[in-house]
Design a protein around this motif. Structure first.
Motif, PDB file in Angstrom:
ATOM      1  N   TRP A 175      -5.689  -0.581  -1.130  1.00 59.38           N
ATOM      2  CA  TRP A 175      -4.662  -1.485  -1.662  1.00 59.38           C
ATOM      3  C   TRP A 175      -4.410  -2.576  -0.622  1.00 59.38           C
ATOM      4  CZ3 TRP A 175      -2.690  -1.668  -6.455  1.00 59.38           C
ATOM      5  CH2 TRP A 175      -2.803  -0.522  -7.265  1.00 59.38           C
ATOM      6  N   PHE A 176      -4.328  -3.805  -1.096  1.00 62.82           N
ATOM      7  CA  PHE A 176      -4.012  -4.952  -0.264  1.00 62.82           C
ATOM      8  C   PHE A 176      -2.882  -5.725  -0.936  1.00 62.82           C
ATOM      9  CE2 PHE A 176      -7.569  -5.158   2.789  1.00 62.82           C
ATOM     10  CZ  PHE A 176      -8.364  -4.162   2.275  1.00 62.82           C
ATOM     11  N   PHE A 200      -4.066  -5.795   4.495  1.00 63.30           N
ATOM     12  CA  PHE A 200      -4.291  -4.395   4.188  1.00 63.30           C
ATOM     13  C   PHE A 200      -2.974  -3.642   4.043  1.00 63.30           C
ATOM     14  CE2 PHE A 200      -6.134  -0.298   4.244  1.00 63.30           C
ATOM     15  CZ  PHE A 200      -5.411   0.478   5.125  1.00 63.30           C
ATOM     16  N   VAL A 201      -2.939  -2.721   3.080  1.00 59.37           N
ATOM     17  CA  VAL A 201      -1.772  -1.874   2.868  1.00 59.37           C
ATOM     18  C   VAL A 201      -2.127  -0.397   3.086  1.00 59.37           C
ATOM     19  CG1 VAL A 201      -0.050  -1.078   1.203  1.00 59.37           C
ATOM     20  CG2 VAL A 201      -0.719  -3.503   1.258  1.00 59.37           C
ATOM     21  N   ALA A 202      -3.127   0.091   2.340  1.00 61.58           N
ATOM     22  CA  ALA A 202      -3.482   1.508   2.419  1.00 61.58           C
ATOM     23  C   ALA A 202      -4.904   1.707   1.927  1.00 61.58           C
ATOM     24  CB  ALA A 202      -2.521   2.352   1.584  1.00 61.58           C
ATOM     25  N   ALA A 203      -5.531   2.784   2.396  1.00 59.82           N
ATOM     26  CA  ALA A 203      -6.893   3.097   1.981  1.00 59.82           C
ATOM     27  C   ALA A 203      -7.046   4.600   1.829  1.00 59.82           C
ATOM     28  CB  ALA A 203      -7.906   2.568   2.994  1.00 59.82           C
ATOM     29  N   ILE A 204      -8.031   4.990   1.014  1.00 60.85           N
ATOM     30  CA  ILE A 204      -8.275   6.400   0.761  1.00 60.85           C
ATOM     31  C   ILE A 204      -9.766   6.627   0.585  1.00 60.85           C
ATOM     32  CG2 ILE A 204      -7.951   6.155  -1.748  1.00 60.85           C
ATOM     33  CD1 ILE A 204      -6.461   8.888  -1.635  1.00 60.85           C
ATOM     34  N   SER A 205     -10.249   7.750   1.099  1.00 64.49           N
ATOM     35  CA  SER A 205     -11.660   8.075   0.973  1.00 64.49           C
ATOM     36  C   SER A 205     -11.972   8.564  -0.439  1.00 64.49           C
ATOM     37  CB  SER A 205     -12.036   9.158   1.989  1.00 64.49           C
ATOM     38  OG  SER A 205     -11.310  10.354   1.712  1.00 64.49           O
ATOM     39  N   TRP A 206     -13.250   8.771  -0.732  1.00 65.71           N
ATOM     40  CA  TRP A 206     -13.648   9.151  -2.085  1.00 65.71           C
ATOM     41  C   TRP A 206     -13.003  10.465  -2.523  1.00 65.71           C
ATOM     42  CZ3 TRP A 206     -16.000  13.594  -3.746  1.00 65.71           C
ATOM     43  CH2 TRP A 206     -16.485  14.449  -2.761  1.00 65.71           C
ATOM     44  N   SER A 207     -12.826  11.388  -1.570  1.00 70.23           N
ATOM     45  CA  SER A 207     -12.294  12.707  -1.912  1.00 70.23           C
ATOM     46  C   SER A 207     -10.771  12.730  -1.945  1.00 70.23           C
ATOM     47  CB  SER A 207     -12.771  13.730  -0.885  1.00 70.23           C
ATOM     48  OG  SER A 207     -12.168  13.454   0.372  1.00 70.23           O
ATOM     49  N   GLY A 208     -10.159  11.742  -1.315  1.00 67.37           N
ATOM     50  CA  GLY A 208      -8.703  11.762  -1.189  1.00 67.37           C
ATOM     51  C   GLY A 208      -8.219  12.472   0.051  1.00 67.37           C
ATOM     52  N   TYR A 261      -2.932   3.879   6.657  1.00 64.36           N
ATOM     53  CA  TYR A 261      -1.878   2.955   6.254  1.00 64.36           C
ATOM     54  C   TYR A 261      -1.649   1.868   7.290  1.00 64.36           C
ATOM     55  CZ  TYR A 261      -0.733   6.662   2.945  1.00 64.36           C
ATOM     56  OH  TYR A 261      -0.792   7.587   1.937  1.00 64.36           O
ATOM     57  N   ALA A 262      -1.224   0.721   6.800  1.00 64.58           N
ATOM     58  CA  ALA A 262      -0.729  -0.304   7.692  1.00 64.58           C
ATOM     59  C   ALA A 262       0.580   0.180   8.311  1.00 64.58           C
ATOM     60  CB  ALA A 262      -0.510  -1.604   6.927  1.00 64.58           C
ATOM     61  N   ASP A 263       0.829  -0.226   9.533  1.00 68.58           N
ATOM     62  CA  ASP A 263       2.056   0.199  10.217  1.00 68.58           C
ATOM     63  C   ASP A 263       3.303  -0.202   9.431  1.00 68.58           C
ATOM     64  OD1 ASP A 263       0.842  -0.343  13.617  1.00 68.58           O
ATOM     65  OD2 ASP A 263       0.627   1.357  12.257  1.00 68.58           O
ATOM     66  N   SER A 264       3.222  -1.326   8.744  1.00 68.47           N
ATOM     67  CA  SER A 264       4.397  -1.857   8.050  1.00 68.47           C
ATOM     68  C   SER A 264       4.823  -1.000   6.857  1.00 68.47           C
ATOM     69  CB  SER A 264       4.120  -3.284   7.580  1.00 68.47           C
ATOM     70  OG  SER A 264       2.994  -3.318   6.723  1.00 68.47           O
ATOM     71  N   VAL A 265       3.932  -0.144   6.368  1.00 66.00           N
ATOM     72  CA  VAL A 265       4.266   0.668   5.189  1.00 66.00           C
ATOM     73  C   VAL A 265       4.211   2.167   5.466  1.00 66.00           C
ATOM     74  CG1 VAL A 265       3.333  -1.144   3.715  1.00 66.00           C
ATOM     75  CG2 VAL A 265       1.918   0.853   4.232  1.00 66.00           C
ATOM     76  N   THR A 320       2.607   5.810  -0.230  1.00 65.98           N
ATOM     77  CA  THR A 320       1.624   6.886  -0.286  1.00 65.98           C
ATOM     78  C   THR A 320       0.515   6.513  -1.251  1.00 65.98           C
ATOM     79  OG1 THR A 320       3.334   8.558   0.137  1.00 65.98           O
ATOM     80  CG2 THR A 320       1.233   9.328  -0.760  1.00 65.98           C
ATOM     81  N   ILE A 321      -0.714   6.566  -0.766  1.00 58.57           N
ATOM     82  CA  ILE A 321      -1.878   6.316  -1.617  1.00 58.57           C
ATOM     83  C   ILE A 321      -2.452   7.662  -2.049  1.00 58.57           C
ATOM     84  CG2 ILE A 321      -3.491   6.175   0.338  1.00 58.57           C
ATOM     85  CD1 ILE A 321      -5.015   4.003  -1.251  1.00 58.57           C
ATOM     86  N   SER A 322      -2.887   7.724  -3.299  1.00 55.48           N
ATOM     87  CA  SER A 322      -3.508   8.935  -3.818  1.00 55.48           C
ATOM     88  C   SER A 322      -4.501   8.543  -4.905  1.00 55.48           C
ATOM     89  CB  SER A 322      -2.455   9.894  -4.373  1.00 55.48           C
ATOM     90  OG  SER A 322      -1.759   9.303  -5.455  1.00 55.48           O
ATOM     91  N   ARG A 323      -5.296   9.501  -5.341  1.00 49.94           N
ATOM     92  CA  ARG A 323      -6.270   9.203  -6.390  1.00 49.94           C
ATOM     93  C   ARG A 323      -6.493  10.429  -7.244  1.00 49.94           C
ATOM     94  NH1 ARG A 323     -11.498   7.208  -3.571  1.00 49.94           N
ATOM     95  NH2 ARG A 323     -12.347   7.272  -5.710  1.00 49.94           N
TER      96      ARG A 323
END
Length: 127
Positions: free
Chosen positions: A36-37, A47-55, A60-64, A69-72
């Motif tokens: 997420w950006f 940049f805001v948050a990122a997640i690998s293929w498995s979750g 996370y960016a320090d600001s958030v 919380t990122i999930s999939r």
């Protein structure tokens, strides 16, 4: 080829919450790392948050950190961004992005690393 469609944006008061969703087309969603950006007017996409293929791996960016919380859900071809304790400075257009990683347990936090982007969803936080 992956097509991404974000939803869930809107207007919320400071301190409130929103959950963004990003629905992906294609049969290989689980082989993509997701991110997420956001981009505020007059500013660069960040940049805001990122997640690998498995979750299993997230970043996370320090600001958030501690608020978002990122999930999939690979069965639903969807990635989420739960945003709590929102602040006016979180106001921006939020974009999801996909990066083909096969089954490598990695994530990415630079704009240039991603292969596909959604059209964005507006998040406005009033004070």
């Amino acid at each position: 080829q992956v097509q991404l469609v974000e939803s869930g944006g809107g207007l919320v008061q400071a301190g409130g919450s929103l959950r963004l969703s990003c629905a992906a087309s294609g049969r290989s969603f689980s082989t993509y790392a997701m991110g997420w950006f956001r981009q505020a007017p007059g500013k660069e996409r960040e940049f805001v948050a990122a997640i690998s293929w498995s979750g299993r791996s997230t970043y996370y960016a320090d600001s958030v950190k501690g608020r978002f919380t990122i999930s999939r859900d690979n069965a639903k071809n969807t990635v989420y961004l739960q945003m709590n304790s929102l602040k006016p400075e979180d106001t921006a257009v939020y974009y999801c992005a996909a990066k083909f990683t096969y089954f490598s347990e990695t994530y990415y936090y630079t704009v240039g690393a991603y292969d596909y982007w959604g059209q964005g969803t507006q998040v406005t936080v009033s004070s």
